[in-house]
Write an enzyme that holds these catalytic residues in place. Sequence first.
Site, short mmCIF file in Angstrom:
data_model
loop_
_atom_site.label_atom_id
_atom_site.label_comp_id
_atom_site.label_asym_id
_atom_site.label_seq_id
_atom_site.Cartn_x
_atom_site.Cartn_y
_atom_site.Cartn_z
N GLU A 155 1.40 6.55 -7.02
CA GLU A 155 0.37 7.55 -7.30
C GLU A 155 0.91 8.96 -7.15
O GLU A 155 0.64 9.82 -7.99
CB GLU A 155 -0.83 7.34 -6.37
CG GLU A 155 -1.63 6.10 -6.71
CD GLU A 155 -2.79 5.88 -5.76
OE1 GLU A 155 -2.90 6.61 -4.74
OE2 GLU A 155 -3.60 4.97 -6.03
N GLU A 210 0.84 -1.21 0.00
CA GLU A 210 0.00 0.00 0.00
C GLU A 210 0.87 1.26 0.00
O GLU A 210 0.55 2.23 -0.68
CB GLU A 210 -0.94 -0.01 1.20
CG GLU A 210 -1.97 1.09 1.18
CD GLU A 210 -2.93 1.02 0.00
OE1 GLU A 210 -3.10 2.07 -0.67
OE2 GLU A 210 -3.51 -0.05 -0.25
#
Length: 115
Positions: free
Chosen positions: A70, A63
């Site tokens: 991102e 994650e």
Amino acid sequence: MHPFFKSFHYALKGIQHGFSAERNMKFHCIAALGVIFGGVLTGLSKLEWLTIIILIGGMIALELMNTAIERTVDLVTDDFHPLAKQAKDLASGAVLVFAICSAIIAMIIFIPKWL
């Protein structure tokens, strides 16, 4: 050795940011706490605990990598670009694959203990 220890500081800042700013990270942490609580209640074996720890650590690490990808894509371009979308989608897909595999492994570990 000073730069070596400073790298730990930067890594901890990244982890702290992930926990404080990312909704999905919060979800994964709540799920991890639930799994740990379930493990304590059911009396997992040493091997089962090792498996759970690897899965939780892998999920959190993945994650964090997804978030880094991102952020990097967002830094590189403000415009919509198909490759930028693919990079984000691929990183999210990797998290989803690991989450599904983790859930399957958790079921293999916990369901027999509940029955």
